[in-house]
Motif scaffolding. Structure first.
Motif, PDB file in Angstrom:
ATOM      1  N   MET A 144       5.995  23.354 -16.553  1.00  0.00           N
ATOM      2  CA  MET A 144       5.233  22.410 -17.369  1.00  0.00           C
ATOM      3  C   MET A 144       4.039  23.132 -17.984  1.00  0.00           C
ATOM      4  SD  MET A 144       5.072  19.412 -18.639  1.00  0.00           S
ATOM      5  CE  MET A 144       3.790  18.681 -19.642  1.00  0.00           C
ATOM      6  N   GLU A 145       3.801  22.790 -19.248  1.00  0.00           N
ATOM      7  CA  GLU A 145       2.805  23.495 -20.018  1.00  0.00           C
ATOM      8  C   GLU A 145       1.478  22.759 -20.079  1.00  0.00           C
ATOM      9  OE1 GLU A 145       5.513  21.962 -21.096  1.00  0.00           O
ATOM     10  OE2 GLU A 145       5.079  20.682 -22.807  1.00  0.00           O
ATOM     11  N   TYR A 146       0.400  23.527 -20.045  1.00  0.00           N
ATOM     12  CA  TYR A 146      -0.941  23.018 -20.316  1.00  0.00           C
ATOM     13  C   TYR A 146      -1.634  24.103 -21.123  1.00  0.00           C
ATOM     14  CZ  TYR A 146       0.503  19.537 -17.093  1.00  0.00           C
ATOM     15  OH  TYR A 146       1.235  18.534 -16.537  1.00  0.00           O
ATOM     16  N   MET A 165       8.492  32.098 -20.866  1.00  0.00           N
ATOM     17  CA  MET A 165       8.386  32.193 -22.330  1.00  0.00           C
ATOM     18  C   MET A 165       8.299  30.807 -22.957  1.00  0.00           C
ATOM     19  SD  MET A 165      11.618  33.303 -24.669  1.00  0.00           S
ATOM     20  CE  MET A 165      12.929  32.576 -23.739  1.00  0.00           C
ATOM     21  N   HIS A 166       9.130  29.885 -22.462  1.00  0.00           N
ATOM     22  CA  HIS A 166       9.131  28.532 -23.020  1.00  0.00           C
ATOM     23  C   HIS A 166       7.762  27.876 -22.820  1.00  0.00           C
ATOM     24  CE1 HIS A 166      10.924  24.633 -24.175  1.00  0.00           C
ATOM     25  NE2 HIS A 166      10.067  24.137 -23.287  1.00  0.00           N
ATOM     26  N   GLU A 167       7.249  27.948 -21.608  1.00  0.00           N
ATOM     27  CA  GLU A 167       5.985  27.264 -21.315  1.00  0.00           C
ATOM     28  C   GLU A 167       4.810  27.945 -22.016  1.00  0.00           C
ATOM     29  OE1 GLU A 167       6.662  24.554 -20.263  1.00  0.00           O
ATOM     30  OE2 GLU A 167       8.507  24.799 -19.124  1.00  0.00           O
ATOM     31  N   VAL A 168       4.824  29.268 -22.068  1.00  0.00           N
ATOM     32  CA  VAL A 168       3.769  29.967 -22.811  1.00  0.00           C
ATOM     33  C   VAL A 168       3.862  29.583 -24.288  1.00  0.00           C
ATOM     34  CG1 VAL A 168       2.928  32.216 -23.601  1.00  0.00           C
ATOM     35  CG2 VAL A 168       3.525  31.881 -21.185  1.00  0.00           C
ATOM     36  N   GLY A 169       5.084  29.475 -24.789  1.00  0.00           N
ATOM     37  CA  GLY A 169       5.297  29.105 -26.186  1.00  0.00           C
ATOM     38  C   GLY A 169       4.709  27.747 -26.532  1.00  0.00           C
ATOM     39  N   HIS A 170       4.606  26.893 -25.507  1.00  0.00           N
ATOM     40  CA  HIS A 170       4.019  25.576 -25.747  1.00  0.00           C
ATOM     41  C   HIS A 170       2.544  25.669 -26.141  1.00  0.00           C
ATOM     42  CE1 HIS A 170       6.978  22.516 -25.232  1.00  0.00           C
ATOM     43  NE2 HIS A 170       7.391  22.976 -24.069  1.00  0.00           N
ATOM     44  N   ASN A 171       1.907  26.803 -25.892  1.00  0.00           N
ATOM     45  CA  ASN A 171       0.539  26.927 -26.396  1.00  0.00           C
ATOM     46  C   ASN A 171       0.523  26.714 -27.904  1.00  0.00           C
ATOM     47  OD1 ASN A 171      -1.580  27.627 -24.337  1.00  0.00           O
ATOM     48  ND2 ASN A 171       0.056  29.039 -23.740  1.00  0.00           N
ATOM     49  N   ASP A 181       7.783  19.457 -30.928  1.00  0.00           N
ATOM     50  CA  ASP A 181       7.257  20.576 -30.127  1.00  0.00           C
ATOM     51  C   ASP A 181       8.351  21.213 -29.277  1.00  0.00           C
ATOM     52  OD1 ASP A 181       6.854  17.951 -28.821  1.00  0.00           O
ATOM     53  OD2 ASP A 181       6.240  19.136 -27.110  1.00  0.00           O
ATOM     54  N   GLU A 182       9.142  20.391 -28.555  1.00  0.00           N
ATOM     55  CA  GLU A 182      10.161  20.992 -27.682  1.00  0.00           C
ATOM     56  C   GLU A 182      11.211  21.762 -28.485  1.00  0.00           C
ATOM     57  OE1 GLU A 182       9.821  21.383 -24.737  1.00  0.00           O
ATOM     58  OE2 GLU A 182       8.590  19.765 -23.943  1.00  0.00           O
ATOM     59  N   GLY A 183      11.624  21.172 -29.592  1.00  0.00           N
ATOM     60  CA  GLY A 183      12.706  21.778 -30.367  1.00  0.00           C
ATOM     61  C   GLY A 183      12.270  23.058 -31.071  1.00  0.00           C
ATOM     62  N   LEU A 184      11.094  23.011 -31.731  1.00  0.00           N
ATOM     63  CA  LEU A 184      10.635  24.222 -32.418  1.00  0.00           C
ATOM     64  C   LEU A 184      10.331  25.314 -31.400  1.00  0.00           C
ATOM     65  CD1 LEU A 184       8.356  22.727 -35.237  1.00  0.00           C
ATOM     66  CD2 LEU A 184      10.727  23.504 -35.391  1.00  0.00           C
ATOM     67  N   ASN A 185       9.868  24.899 -30.231  1.00  0.00           N
ATOM     68  CA  ASN A 185       9.589  25.871 -29.178  1.00  0.00           C
ATOM     69  C   ASN A 185      10.881  26.503 -28.669  1.00  0.00           C
ATOM     70  OD1 ASN A 185       8.071  27.301 -27.299  1.00  0.00           O
ATOM     71  ND2 ASN A 185       8.184  25.670 -25.777  1.00  0.00           N
ATOM     72  N   GLU A 186      11.877  25.666 -28.439  1.00  0.00           N
ATOM     73  CA  GLU A 186      13.163  26.174 -27.950  1.00  0.00           C
ATOM     74  C   GLU A 186      13.808  27.104 -28.988  1.00  0.00           C
ATOM     75  OE1 GLU A 186      14.070  25.205 -24.877  1.00  0.00           O
ATOM     76  OE2 GLU A 186      16.095  26.006 -24.759  1.00  0.00           O
ATOM     77  N   ASN A 225      16.746  17.024 -27.861  1.00  0.00           N
ATOM     78  CA  ASN A 225      15.522  17.361 -28.590  1.00  0.00           C
ATOM     79  C   ASN A 225      15.280  18.863 -28.569  1.00  0.00           C
ATOM     80  OD1 ASN A 225      14.025  14.883 -29.513  1.00  0.00           O
ATOM     81  ND2 ASN A 225      14.474  14.301 -27.396  1.00  0.00           N
ATOM     82  N   TYR A 226      15.664  19.485 -27.474  1.00  0.00           N
ATOM     83  CA  TYR A 226      15.497  20.929 -27.332  1.00  0.00           C
ATOM     84  C   TYR A 226      16.633  21.649 -28.064  1.00  0.00           C
ATOM     85  CZ  TYR A 226      12.503  19.807 -23.242  1.00  0.00           C
ATOM     86  OH  TYR A 226      11.538  19.333 -22.408  1.00  0.00           O
ATOM     87  N   THR A 227      17.863  21.374 -27.600  1.00  0.00           N
ATOM     88  CA  THR A 227      18.965  22.231 -28.028  1.00  0.00           C
ATOM     89  C   THR A 227      19.414  21.963 -29.459  1.00  0.00           C
ATOM     90  OG1 THR A 227      20.412  20.700 -26.868  1.00  0.00           O
ATOM     91  CG2 THR A 227      19.860  22.729 -25.746  1.00  0.00           C
TER      92      THR A 227
END
Ligand SMILES: [Zn+2]
Length: 882
Positions: free
Chosen positions: A352-354, A374-380, A397-402, A474-476
């Motif tokens: 989980m990202e913060y 990488m995924h959670e860091v990408g959430h920054n 956010d989830e999709g562009l991050n994925e 939403n992700y994939t």
């Protein structure tokens, strides 16, 4: 081209600056805190009240939105949590500019309150709101809480909901579905026992002693990485033992005589919209650095993990570095001073990202750990800096991050063909799944659900998703479609567009139309075909290509019309031309080079076509050992050694199982062939199964399947023609109706079968079965089924019903009733009769070890009987019902 509305028109956003002091009691697992915030109204409206989120209350009782979501999605995890492991927030007393303020709970949600402002807040002005608060931390079941003396302090303080151009966005806390918060600044002082390692959103300030201590821990942690494998294991084992011993002591230490020495650490950060902190006594600390492209700024990397996960986390600083590096390159520089990953050891999986900091669960492989970090860091970038409303537009956010995760993997691991390892030994040593790559997992996820009538559009509020699988799209779906769009537009163009989007919207709240506007700004073509189909509809891509004589034709059987890339090949298989084709026709003739002998749609497999096996005009055969990434453009034949099957008549039957299909992307028909050798009678035995799926979209049946099975085994030769269909309303779980219709032909060998249970010779049987189930809640379900079997000289009917009720977490009661009778019983073969012990699987659908009767006293053990019955009693009355 559609006239684009100017994105961000009349845009405003509120500002909140927080000042919080909090103290952790690590015996009671509670927080005592005081919060003071300045809320600035930048909107054109006068505000009479402010909605606040009190999300720790989500863990308070069974009526919260969180509790109900768990149940709706079939999880009893929260329901059966003991009172002492639940949590809440209380002791609130809101003062607004020094005046006692009235506040009320939201009518539906106890984790949302309305604070009435004593004086209306006019545009451009601010108020100071302050309150004490007390949090009882739940055991970690979602995101906030503790596991023993390990702390994950997230969504923990009273926090204003967002007020934007659409008004207020109060929302309850949910597990599936994330958040939306105002940007601002945080000044947080955390007091906790001195020996805890702690890391949080923001920079450590006025904490030289704390920083020096962390540096010394990092010195130790980093030296571990340089040890040989053997020495590394030795040190880690010692640390694990220490932790175990201390944890035991913690548990027995209930006295209040020992007051721990406390420390206060101070964190500050602006331009973020959330603040989280994590603490543990045993983390190993690693430290690294990342120099950004302009090389004037350095970002500190912290990785903190438990001794037991040390081997897995050995390269975690590298993952942090590469994530920060690639995202900065793709979209724009990381604007804060540290990137941290902490080991959360949650059993639930994922992370989980913060802002600045991310918590990661235990993973099964280094690639998975790298992927999650990488995924959670990408959430920054996608969540932290671009702070969209995640609850309503999860894909943004989830999709562009994925999608960015795929880009990262392709940049970093192209030399190993983007391989993704989940099980090192199985994939790299045994070679099963050796070629699994990042694209396969994403593709399978979307191809599996694309045509389902339970599919939902992405752009709906998170809690409206029918199932986790739909939320996962939403992700994939976003990731795969964006990767395809990148291939179509070119990487440079995508970079230009995404960098513009990032630059325009950093530290703000972008909406889906703002992303679309960034695309429209840089493209000459209308991009609505992409946005409308990917995010607002459930349309799917399904093209095929055929060759007749020298004419190549492209057919669109899908509902999503996209540009299609076609590759042409000469006799030797060399690619001679590649071009993009766009057509509105169902079928079009392609302009192929004259020397083209074959053609393939989407040669790099970047287009998520739901049926890939008709995308090439020339298909070879590709064999795989057990399982691997399918080629789709060849016929993929999977070969599984079949070693351990046995029955009394055939003896051991070693052989091979060969299969094709049975997976997303492979179209309607699947084949399975079991070729074995009967070691007792020295002859080949086995079976062939062919399945064809019915139409997903147009039949009354949800999934439906036709099957043909022929085979010889255990003294029976036979054929089965069957149909199964499921009827239910889309997006409902209940009621579900199933219909099965089968025709059987059996030839039974009298020498191979127990004469007390089987009549030898030829039998032709018609079987019909109708089942209906209801699931009113996860605590109870009902089931009824009626069936009829007809043969030469008999008609047999049966009825089953079942009622299941779940009383507690571990006690489930089930009441079943079964009745059967013969409507016609002129001539009932032995194997179709009822026995008090059950029935004998007359259609040879089960694996029965002994049908010969030569070990008759062991009938039950050898699993002769099926269905209900009183085991061990055999009665010869064919009309008996049980
Ligand atoms: Zn995510």
């Amino acid at each position: 081209m559609i006239a684009a509305t100017i994105s961000g028109q009349d845009y405003f956003q509120q500002h909140v600056s927080f000042d919080i002091s909090v103290e952790l009691d690590d015996r009671a697992h509670t927080l005592s805190a005081y919060e003071k915030l300045t809320y600035t109204n930048n909107s054109p409206d006068t505000l009479e009240f402010i909605w606040f989120h009190l999300w720790p209350n989500a863990y308070k009782n069974d009526s919260t939105a969180l509790a109900q979501q768990f149940l709706r999605l079939g999880s009893t995890r929260f329901k059966y949590t003991k009172e002492k492991d639940r949590g809440y927030i209380d002791s609130l007393d809101f003062l607004v500019d020094g005046i006692d303020a009235e506040w009320n709970f939201h009518k539906d949600w106890i984790d949302v309150v309305k604070v009435i402002l004593p004086k209306p807040l006019i545009p451009g002005k601010n108020v100071i709101i302050e309150t004490p608060f007390f949090v009882k931390l739940p055991k970690v079941i979602s995101r906030l809480g503790h596991t023993g003396k390990h702390y994950e302090i997230t969504q923990w303080y009273p926090k204003p909901a967002v007020y934007d151009k659409d008004g207020w966005h109060p929302m309850p806390y949910l597990n599936m579905g994330e958040f939306y918060s105002e940007f601002g600044s945080f000044d947080v002082r955390i007091t906790l026992p001195k020996h805890y390692r702690i890391m949080a959103t923001g920079d450590l300030v006025n904490s030289e002693e704390e920083l020096a201590w962390l540096d010394s821990l990092a010195g130790v942690g980093d030296s571990l990485k340089r040890l040989s494998d053997k020495d590394f294991k030795k040190v880690i084992n010692k640390l694990k033992k220490e932790q175990k011993k201390n944890t035991k002591q913690d548990k027995s230490d209930t006295g209040t005589d020992m007051i721990p020495v406390m420390k206060t650490v101070h964190f500050k950060q602006d331009r973020v919209h959330d603040f989280a902190w994590f603490a543990d006594q045993y983390w190993i600390v690693n430290k690294g650095e990342l120099w950004l492209k302009d090389s004037t700024r350095q970002v500190t990397l912290w990785s903190m993990y438990l001794p037991k996960n040390a081997e897995m986390w050995r390269s975690s600083v590298e993952y942090l570095h590469d994530s920060g590096y690639w995202y900065s390159r793709f979209y724009g520089n990381y604007p804060y001073n540290h990137i941290t990953a902490v080991d959360g050891d949650m059993s639930a999986g994922g992370g989980m990202e913060y802002p600045n900091i991310t918590v990661i669960s235990r993973d099964r492989s280094k690639d998975l750990l790298e992927y999650v970090i990488m995924h959670e860091v990408g959430h920054n970038w996608f969540y932290g800096i671009l702070g969209n409303n995640e609850r309503d537009h999860t894909w943004l956010d989830e999709g562009l991050n994925e999608y960015s995760n795929i880009r990262y993997w392709e940049k970093k691991y192209s030399d190993r063909n983007n391989q993704f390892v989940i099980q090192d030994i199985i994939q790299n040593k045994l070679g099963v799944g050796k070629n699994f790559d990042i694209h396969l997992f994403h593709y399978l996820s979307i191809a599996a659900i694309a045509k389902s009538r339970d599919a939902q559009p992405l752009d709906i509020s998170a809690n409206k998703n029918f199932a986790y699988a739909n939320y996962g799209q939403n992700y994939t779906r976003t990731a795969v479609m964006m990767r395809f769009l990148e291939h179509y537009l070119g990487e440079q163009k995508i970079d230009q567009i995404m960098q513009d989007f990032y630059d325009t919207w950093k530290f703000r709240h972008p909406q889906p139309e703002d992303l679309r506007y960034s695309f429209e700004k840089y493209l000459d073509e209308d991009i609505s075909w992409f946005f409308e189909n990917v995010f607002e509809n459930t349309s799917y891509i399904d093209f095929s290509i055929t060759k007749k004589g020298n004419t190549f034709s492209l057919t669109n059987s899908g509902t999503f019309n996209v540009p299609v890339e076609v590759g042409y090949y000469d006799k030797s298989g060399k690619e001679i031309k590649r071009s993009w084709v766009r057509t509105d026709k169902k079928t079009m003739t392609l302009e192929a080079p004259t020397n083209a002998t074959s053609a393939t749609i989407d040669p790099d497999q970047l287009m998520p076509d739901v049926e890939r096996n008709n995308n090439s005009t020339s298909r070879g055969i590709k064999t795989h050992f057990i399982f691997d990434k399918p080629s789709y453009y060849d016929r993929d034949i999977f070969i599984v050694p079949w070693l351990f099957s046995y029955n009394t008549y055939n003896g051991f039957t070693p052989g091979l199982y060969v299969w094709e299909g049975f997976m997303p992307g492979y179209g309607k028909t699947s084949l399975g062939l079991n070729l074995m050798y009967d070691s007792k009678n020295n002859k080949p035995v086995g079976s062939l199964l062919a399945l064809t799926k019915g139409s997903d979209q147009f039949s009354i049946f949800f999934p439906s399947v036709y099957r043909i099975k022929i085979g010889t085994m255990a003294g029976r030769r036979g054929l089965q023609l069957g149909f199964s269909g499921t009827i239910k309303k889309p997006l409902t779980k209940s009621p579900v109706t199933k219909i099965n219709a089968d025709l059987y032909y059996h030839h039974l060998n009298g020498n191979a079968l127990d004469p007390d249970l089987y009549d030898p010779g030829d039998h032709n049987i018609v079987s019909l079965r109708f089942e209906k189930s209801w699931y009113p809640s996860i605590f109870k379900d009902y089931y009824v089924s009626v069936g009829i079997k007809m043969g030469d000289g008999f008609i047999k009917s049966s009825m089953n019903s079942r009622f299941t009720y779940r009383m507690t977490e571990n006690i489930k009661t089930s009441l079943s009733a079964e009745a059967g009778s013969f409507l016609l019983s002129k001539n009932v073969p032995m194997q179709y009769r009822y026995y008090l012990s059950g029935t004998v699987d007359p259609e040879f659908e089960q694996l029965v070890i002994d049908r010969t009767g030569s070990s008759s006293d062991l009938k039950v053990l050898y699993n002769t009987y099926h269905g209900s019955g009183v085991r061990g009693i055999v009665l010869e009355d064919p009309l008996l019902s049980t």
